[in-house]
Design an enzyme around this catalytic site. Structure first.
Site, PDB file in Angstrom:
ATOM      1  N   ASP A 116      25.858  42.951-165.936  1.00 44.19           N
ATOM      2  CA  ASP A 116      25.430  41.550-165.917  1.00 44.19           C
ATOM      3  C   ASP A 116      25.166  41.082-167.354  1.00 44.19           C
ATOM      4  O   ASP A 116      24.589  41.809-168.160  1.00 44.19           O
ATOM      5  CB  ASP A 116      24.166  41.397-165.059  1.00 44.19           C
ATOM      6  CG  ASP A 116      23.919  39.952-164.654  1.00 44.19           C
ATOM      7  OD1 ASP A 116      24.074  39.621-163.467  1.00 44.19           O
ATOM      8  OD2 ASP A 116      23.570  39.128-165.544  1.00 44.19           O
ATOM      9  N   ASN A 132      22.781  37.422-153.124  1.00 47.11           N
ATOM     10  CA  ASN A 132      22.268  36.060-153.019  1.00 47.11           C
ATOM     11  C   ASN A 132      23.315  35.204-152.297  1.00 47.11           C
ATOM     12  O   ASN A 132      24.508  35.312-152.585  1.00 47.11           O
ATOM     13  CB  ASN A 132      21.983  35.491-154.413  1.00 47.11           C
ATOM     14  CG  ASN A 132      20.872  36.239-155.118  1.00 47.11           C
ATOM     15  OD1 ASN A 132      19.947  36.730-154.491  1.00 47.11           O
ATOM     16  ND2 ASN A 132      20.965  36.356-156.441  1.00 47.11           N
ATOM     17  N   VAL A 187      27.006  31.996-158.857  1.00 37.78           N
ATOM     18  CA  VAL A 187      28.453  32.173-159.010  1.00 37.78           C
ATOM     19  C   VAL A 187      29.042  32.367-157.613  1.00 37.78           C
ATOM     20  O   VAL A 187      28.677  33.315-156.900  1.00 37.78           O
ATOM     21  CB  VAL A 187      28.793  33.378-159.908  1.00 37.78           C
ATOM     22  CG1 VAL A 187      30.302  33.549-160.021  1.00 37.78           C
ATOM     23  CG2 VAL A 187      28.171  33.216-161.301  1.00 37.78           C
ATOM     24  N   HIS A 216      29.302  38.916-154.736  1.00 35.81           N
ATOM     25  CA  HIS A 216      28.962  40.032-155.618  1.00 35.81           C
ATOM     26  C   HIS A 216      27.649  40.650-155.176  1.00 35.81           C
ATOM     27  O   HIS A 216      26.767  39.959-154.663  1.00 35.81           O
ATOM     28  CB  HIS A 216      28.872  39.588-157.088  1.00 35.81           C
ATOM     29  CG  HIS A 216      27.989  38.399-157.321  1.00 35.81           C
ATOM     30  ND1 HIS A 216      28.384  37.113-157.064  1.00 35.81           N
ATOM     31  CD2 HIS A 216      26.711  38.305-157.764  1.00 35.81           C
ATOM     32  CE1 HIS A 216      27.398  36.278-157.349  1.00 35.81           C
ATOM     33  NE2 HIS A 216      26.368  36.978-157.767  1.00 35.81           N
TER      34      HIS A 216
HETATM   35  P1  5GP Z   1      24.007  35.049-158.638  1.00 33.34           P
HETATM   36  O1  5GP Z   1      22.955  34.154-159.252  1.00 33.34           O
HETATM   37  O2  5GP Z   1      25.222  34.232-158.231  1.00 33.34           O
HETATM   38  O3  5GP Z   1      23.517  35.928-157.527  1.00 33.34           O
HETATM   39  O4  5GP Z   1      24.439  36.047-159.773  1.00 33.34           O
HETATM   40  C1  5GP Z   1      25.298  35.697-160.810  1.00 33.34           C
HETATM   41  C2  5GP Z   1      25.053  36.665-161.934  1.00 33.34           C
HETATM   42  O5  5GP Z   1      26.142  36.574-162.824  1.00 33.34           O
HETATM   43  C3  5GP Z   1      23.789  36.383-162.755  1.00 33.34           C
HETATM   44  O6  5GP Z   1      22.923  37.516-162.726  1.00 33.34           O
HETATM   45  C4  5GP Z   1      24.324  36.094-164.152  1.00 33.34           C
HETATM   46  O7  5GP Z   1      23.511  36.611-165.190  1.00 33.34           O
HETATM   47  C5  5GP Z   1      25.687  36.757-164.130  1.00 33.34           C
HETATM   48  N1  5GP Z   1      26.690  36.139-164.982  1.00 33.34           N
HETATM   49  C6  5GP Z   1      26.903  34.808-165.161  1.00 33.34           C
HETATM   50  N2  5GP Z   1      27.916  34.614-166.017  1.00 33.34           N
HETATM   51  C7  5GP Z   1      28.360  35.842-166.396  1.00 33.34           C
HETATM   52  C8  5GP Z   1      29.408  36.279-167.270  1.00 33.34           C
HETATM   53  O8  5GP Z   1      30.143  35.509-167.879  1.00 33.34           O
HETATM   54  N3  5GP Z   1      29.559  37.624-167.395  1.00 33.34           N
HETATM   55  C9  5GP Z   1      28.760  38.520-166.738  1.00 33.34           C
HETATM   56  N4  5GP Z   1      29.003  39.822-166.942  1.00 33.34           N
HETATM   57  N5  5GP Z   1      27.776  38.140-165.909  1.00 33.34           N
HETATM   58  C10 5GP Z   1      27.583  36.814-165.731  1.00 33.34           C
END
Ligand code: 5GP
Ligand code: ZN
Length: 128
Positions: free
Chosen positions: A44, A101, A110, A114
């Site tokens: 992350d 999530n 996103v 995941h």
């Molecule tokens: P969500 O909030 O959708 O459950 O998790 C999305 C995750 O993606 C977050 O923990 C965020 O830090 C991570 N994330 C967002 N953009 C990027 C990126 O460009 N690269 C990586 N490796 N992680 C990302």
């Protein structure tokens, strides 16, 4: 609206505007810890624990809300990859947390399915 299960059966499906599809395709950089024909694992970008990795299918599935029973084998691959990584990272003995999530109130930012793997420290419950 296309049937998502049929689309998955037809092979990898991607959304060109999706951040994680672009990472899976190698168009954007990421630190990969796992990479096979079905699942990738990346560190992350904003880790919330000493180990914070995201495991995702290569195919574009927006969230758990889109899953059907037909996705069982894919989910098996996803969770097995996470468990294998946790062992290799040396965090499996103490335990770790897997988080999915879903949607706005679930904290999803996103829209590509995941699993967060968080480990290397003790976790509180309940989450915020
Ligand atoms: P969500 O909030 O959708 O459950 O998790 C999305 C995750 O993606 C977050 O923990 C965020 O830090 C991570 N994330 C967002 N953009 C990027 C990126 O460009 N690269 C990586 N490796 N992680 C990302
Ligand atoms: Zn995607």
């Amino acid at each position: 609206m296309p049937d998502p299960t049929a689309a998955r059966a037809a092979g990898p499906n991607r959304d060109p505007g999706c951040l994680f599809c672009r990472i899976a395709a190698g168009e954007l950089p990421a630190t990969k810890v796992h990479d096979d024909e079905v699942v990738i694992g990346i560190r992350d970008i904003a880790p919330r624990a000493p180990t914070h990795v995201l495991f995702m299918p290569r195919t574009h599935i927006r969230s758990v809300a889109e899953l059907t029973e037909a996705d069982g084998p894919l989910l098996g691959r996803l969770f097995a990859a996470a468990a294998e990584f946790a062992r290799s990272e040396g965090i499996a003995t103490h335990g770790y947390r897997l988080v999915l999530n879903v949607g706005t109130w679930g904290g999803q930012t996103v829209d590509h399915l995941h699993v967060h793997l968080l480990g290397g420290r003790s976790m509180a419950w309940p989450p915020g």
